[in-house]
Motif scaffolding. Sequence first.
Motif, PDB file in Angstrom:
ATOM      1  N   PRO A   1       0.825  -1.210   0.000  1.00 44.15           N
ATOM      2  CA  PRO A   1       0.000   0.000   0.000  1.00 44.15           C
ATOM      3  C   PRO A   1       0.857   1.256   0.000  1.00 44.15           C
ATOM      4  O   PRO A   1       2.005   1.243   0.451  1.00 44.15           O
ATOM      5  N   THR A   2       0.305   2.345  -0.496  1.00 43.00           N
ATOM      6  CA  THR A   2       0.968   3.640  -0.388  1.00 43.00           C
ATOM      7  C   THR A   2       0.790   4.199   1.019  1.00 43.00           C
ATOM      8  O   THR A   2       1.712   4.751   1.612  1.00 43.00           O
ATOM      9  N   SER A   3      -0.406   4.032   1.547  1.00 41.96           N
ATOM     10  CA  SER A   3      -0.692   4.460   2.919  1.00 41.96           C
ATOM     11  C   SER A   3      -1.935   3.729   3.421  1.00 41.96           C
ATOM     12  O   SER A   3      -2.625   3.050   2.663  1.00 41.96           O
ATOM     13  N   GLY A   4      -2.215   3.884   4.703  1.00 48.31           N
ATOM     14  CA  GLY A   4      -3.364   3.219   5.303  1.00 48.31           C
ATOM     15  C   GLY A   4      -2.972   1.950   6.028  1.00 48.31           C
ATOM     16  O   GLY A   4      -1.805   1.542   6.038  1.00 48.31           O
ATOM     17  N   SER A   5      -3.967   1.314   6.653  1.00 45.34           N
ATOM     18  CA  SER A   5      -3.704   0.107   7.430  1.00 45.34           C
ATOM     19  C   SER A   5      -4.923  -0.798   7.431  1.00 45.34           C
ATOM     20  O   SER A   5      -6.019  -0.402   7.031  1.00 45.34           O
TER      21      SER A   5
END
Length: 299
Positions: free
Chosen positions: A55-59
Amino acid sequence: MEKILEVKNLTKKFKHIAVNNISFDVEKGNVYGLLGPNGSGKSTTFGMLLSTINPTSGSWKWFGKEGTDTHTLKKIGAIIEQPNFYPYLSAEKNLEIVATIKEIPYSRIDEVLEVVNLLTRKKDAFKTYSLGMKQRLAIASALLADPEVLILDEPTNGLDPEGIIQIRDIINSIAKSGTTIIVASHLLDEIEKICSHVIVLKQGNAIYSGSVDAMSNTKGFFELKADNISELVSVLGSFGIFSSVKEQDNLIIAQISSDISASELNKKLFEKGISLSHLQKKKESLETQFLELVKQSNS
């Protein structure tokens, strides 16, 4: 309800934004649909959740645990790509190879073949199978480890109507056993028939996440018919509980603004001297609700 999956602000950027800041939860024992056209981010989302795409960002959390490790993957059965089996080996032999790799007893093979209605064809070579049978064998393979979650990416893609119905029946059967299922599809009709919940994706954005029934803010509508149509329209308008009353295909369509049961409405109309020849309360189809969501997201 126990949360199997919690996704928070998940984003993936390639040259374009494939998945844009999406969040949703998946609760145990339900069938979730990831709905959207090709290119909306469904497969990319699955790739991130299964740790095949970074992912580029997030969880996200599986079973309350951050990310996706090897222990978590053992609890998940997934079909993301086209079935990949040895064409000249039988279904049984192909599943034996999978079972050996996953250290699963061969006794599970007949059990999963029965679930997908292939037990009588287990000795036949994979290359003799129809596309629908190949897809059902892939589902059997994903079920070998008795997963808590089953992920299916476009499971009915390319199938004829009979094949689609067979896959749908199998998904419903698996769901009844308590397995949580997440299905990606671009087919509104399929999502409506098999899913309790839906996440609607449009160009990487989640424009809706929740139950299929609650997807629309409207309370539904009534279809009505009586001998005196004009009088029926006039009386319905006087009740003050409908946002619109119009004639369509020889029926009166009354959009509900203040909820009322069919029996209550029938009684109120009878008291006004109107006898109905037809009365049915309905909810908007998933297609209607989907188009309304897309329209709202454009505005």
